[in-house]
Design an enzyme around this catalytic site. Structure first.
Site, short mmCIF file in Angstrom:
data_model
loop_
_atom_site.label_atom_id
_atom_site.label_comp_id
_atom_site.label_asym_id
_atom_site.label_seq_id
_atom_site.Cartn_x
_atom_site.Cartn_y
_atom_site.Cartn_z
N GLY A 128 0.75 -1.25 0.00
CA GLY A 128 0.00 0.00 0.00
C GLY A 128 0.78 1.30 0.00
O GLY A 128 0.18 2.37 -0.16
N GLU A 182 3.87 -6.75 1.78
CA GLU A 182 3.42 -7.10 0.43
C GLU A 182 3.39 -5.88 -0.49
O GLU A 182 2.35 -5.53 -1.04
CB GLU A 182 2.01 -7.69 0.48
CG GLU A 182 1.86 -8.94 1.32
CD GLU A 182 0.40 -9.37 1.46
OE1 GLU A 182 -0.52 -8.61 1.09
OE2 GLU A 182 0.18 -10.48 1.96
N PRO A 183 4.50 -5.19 -0.65
CA PRO A 183 4.47 -4.01 -1.51
C PRO A 183 4.40 -4.38 -2.99
O PRO A 183 5.03 -5.35 -3.42
CB PRO A 183 5.80 -3.31 -1.21
CG PRO A 183 6.70 -4.38 -0.69
CD PRO A 183 5.84 -5.45 -0.10
N ARG A 211 3.04 -1.59 -5.82
CA ARG A 211 3.24 -0.31 -6.49
C ARG A 211 4.58 0.37 -6.15
O ARG A 211 5.31 0.80 -7.04
CB ARG A 211 2.10 0.64 -6.10
CG ARG A 211 2.08 1.94 -6.88
CD ARG A 211 1.08 2.94 -6.27
NE ARG A 211 -0.16 2.37 -5.87
CZ ARG A 211 -1.29 2.38 -6.60
NH1 ARG A 211 -1.30 2.98 -7.78
NH2 ARG A 211 -2.40 1.83 -6.15
N TYR A 268 -9.93 5.31 -12.56
CA TYR A 268 -9.81 5.98 -11.24
C TYR A 268 -9.65 7.49 -11.40
O TYR A 268 -9.36 8.18 -10.42
CB TYR A 268 -8.57 5.50 -10.47
CG TYR A 268 -8.36 4.01 -10.41
CD1 TYR A 268 -9.29 3.18 -9.79
CD2 TYR A 268 -7.21 3.43 -10.94
CE1 TYR A 268 -9.07 1.81 -9.72
CE2 TYR A 268 -6.99 2.07 -10.86
CZ TYR A 268 -7.92 1.27 -10.26
OH TYR A 268 -7.70 -0.07 -10.19
N CYS A 327 -12.60 3.97 -28.69
CA CYS A 327 -13.90 4.61 -28.84
C CYS A 327 -14.62 4.75 -27.51
O CYS A 327 -15.64 4.09 -27.26
CB CYS A 327 -14.75 3.82 -29.82
SG CYS A 327 -13.91 3.67 -31.38
N1 LLP Z 1 -1.59 -7.05 -0.76
C1 LLP Z 1 -2.91 -7.13 -1.00
C2 LLP Z 1 -3.73 -8.09 -0.26
C3 LLP Z 1 -3.49 -6.27 -1.96
O1 LLP Z 1 -4.80 -6.33 -2.18
C4 LLP Z 1 -2.68 -5.34 -2.66
C5 LLP Z 1 -3.24 -4.45 -3.66
C6 LLP Z 1 -1.29 -5.32 -2.37
C7 LLP Z 1 -0.79 -6.19 -1.42
C8 LLP Z 1 -0.34 -4.40 -3.07
O2 LLP Z 1 -0.64 -3.08 -2.82
P1 LLP Z 1 0.32 -1.91 -3.34
O3 LLP Z 1 1.61 -2.01 -2.55
O4 LLP Z 1 0.56 -2.13 -4.78
O5 LLP Z 1 -0.42 -0.68 -3.08
N2 LLP Z 1 -5.27 -1.19 -9.58
C9 LLP Z 1 -5.14 -0.20 -8.53
C10 LLP Z 1 -4.47 -0.76 -7.31
C11 LLP Z 1 -5.17 -1.96 -6.72
C12 LLP Z 1 -4.48 -2.52 -5.52
C13 LLP Z 1 -5.12 -3.76 -5.06
N3 LLP Z 1 -4.47 -4.44 -3.99
C14 LLP Z 1 -4.41 1.00 -9.09
O6 LLP Z 1 -4.06 1.00 -10.26
O7 LLP Z 1 -4.21 1.99 -8.39
#
Ligand code: LLP
Length: 420
Positions: A244, A279-280, A282, A322, A347
């Site tokens: 996150g 769990e990173p 992004r 988004y 389109c």
């Molecule tokens: N762990 C779990 C259980 C998750 O659901 C997610 C993301 C992550 C880890 C990784 O999160 P991050 O570190 O990437 O923030 N498509 C959206 C983002 C959806 C994220 C869903 N879950 C976007 O493009 O912003």
């Protein structure tokens, strides 16, 4: 004139480079559109995470959903990271990239029987279980397979991550996890199930988090529960706090770093003595990537200007779904600027990369770069409008490697032709 957005995409003599590769020359060789990734950006951020958490036993599980290109996965695997998966397909890719099963965690509210069997047979580190019914089903399937499945319960701590509502996952009203006030009961049931090893606790509250204080709240609630479980005689091995961490999308953004995250959560987690899992997704890959696309037409309506490019929402859907901001720059630095909507050929009115954007004055044939596109870019791409998905290229110093070929029409129609 546009300055440098980060250390990996920089102008040299008026041209945009990814590390030491001139993107204009690269486009001439490989065609457009394409995703380009800086290997150094990935490695630097892996090292930031590792250093930030180096004095506490931590397993960093890269969230494949952010970008699951096999060559990119190999970089994470070679650097000792684990994998956070959400489907059988991601398990397949994780194994193909070489991640050992004892570094794989599996979340998701809707795991099918086939996916559960697959993951049990791979003997993954943990299923992050999201409902009571899922616990029962995993127990039953594990029994039939004559195995024991490792499980953690994903708790929903009801914390507002103060981010986009579509990517907030830890609120009571969301579909994810088991509500924290029901979690104790769920654990009591789980430890009685014969074919489960209850190994951990999991929570993930959302994505693109810019204020780390929300982690404090979520982790405190999780740790409280760990103590309650201890009192009941339920001992866990690890606490998984999800991903996150936010990244820079706007030039003025100042996102938190892995060090900020470590300073926030380690003091709380340390007291438990449990191993930590992160769990990173992004924050490990977003900055590393850009989508390079070519201007097909420039279209002027009275007060409105459109720059129409050869990539569309099928390649990068974040702005469309988004209303996400991605910074856009010209690959050749321009003296003059213009204000325009940067749109794709699909389109749909939602097929835009930026609205009313000030960018360098471009013309037909010019290249533009859509930045911070490494995460949730190619992994969310589709073939809408029967558009082949973009090529992907990995840059390392002054070398580059094609890590995904451009799809062609034959590939797109293959499974339909086979049954025609
Ligand atoms: N762990 C779990 C259980 C998750 O659901 C997610 C993301 C992550 C880890 C990784 O999160 P991050 O570190 O990437 O923030 N498509 C959206 C983002 C959806 C994220 C869903 N879950 C976007 O493009 O912003």
């Amino acid at each position: 004139m546009e300055g440098n957005f980060n250390d990996y995409f920089v102008y040299k003599n008026g041209k945009l480079y990814c590390e030491d590769v001139n993107l204009e020359s690269l486009a001439l060789k490989v065609g457009t559109p394409f995703y380009v990734y800086s290997k150094k950006a990935i490695i630097d951020q892996i090292n930031n995470y590792k250093n930030a958490f180096k004095d506490y036993p931590t397993l960093i599980c890269y969230a494949l959903k952010a970008n699951s290109n096999l060559s990119i996965l190999r970089i994470f695997e070679e650097n000792g990271l684990g994998a956070d998966i959400v489907s059988g397909g991601e398990l397949y890719k994780a194994k193909k990239a070489g991640f050992p099963s004892n570094k794989i965690v599996y979340a998701g509210v809707g795991k099918t029987d086939a996916e559960i069997i697959y993951a049990i047979n791979e003997n993954i580190l943990s299923f992050n279980v999201e409902s009571l019914m899922e616990l029962e089903v995993i127990n039953e399937i594990a029994g039939k397979q004559h195995r024991k499945a490792n499980v953690s319960i994903r708790i929903n701590p009801d914390v507002d991550p103060k981010t986009h509502p579509y990517i907030s996952t830890g609120l009571k009203k969301s579909k994810f996890g088991i509500d924290i006030d029901q979690a104790l009961e769920a654990y009591k049931k789980a430890v009685k199930m014969e074919h489960l090893n209850v190994v951990g606790i999991h929570c993930h509250i959302g994505s693109q988090i810019m204020d780390v204080s929300v982690y404090k709240e979520a982790v405190e609630k999780t740790v409280d529960l760990v103590y309650k479980l201890k009192k009941e005689g339920i001992e866990l091995q690890f606490i998984d706090i999800g991903g996150g961490l936010g990244v820079k999308y706007y030039p003025e953004d100042n996102p938190p770093t892995p060090y900020d995250l470590a300073n926030t959560v380690l003091p709380i987690v340390r007291q438990t003595g449990l191993k930590l899992i992160l769990e990173p997704g992004r924050s490990l890959i977003a900055q590393a990537g850009a989508l390079i696309t070519k201007v097909i037409f420039v279209k002027d309506k009275k007060d409105k200007h459109f720059v129409i490019v050869d990539s569309g929402m099928n390649d990068l859907v974040r702005p469309a779904i988004y209303n996400a901001y991605h910074h856009i720059v010209t690959v050749e630095q321009k003296q003059e600027s213009m204000v325009a909507d940067i749109v794709g050929p699909v389109c749909e009115t939602g097929d835009f990369f930026g609205l009313d954007r000030k960018i360098g004055k471009v013309n037909r044939g010019d290249l533009i770069a859509i930045l911070t596109a490494g995460a949730y870019g190619s992994s969310m791409a589709s073939n809408y409008n029967v558009r082949p998905k973009a090529m992907e290229v990995l840059v390392d110093g002054n070398n580059y490697k094609i890590i995904k070929e451009r799809e062609d029409y034959h590939y797109i129609t293959k499974f339909e032709e086979e049954v025609l």
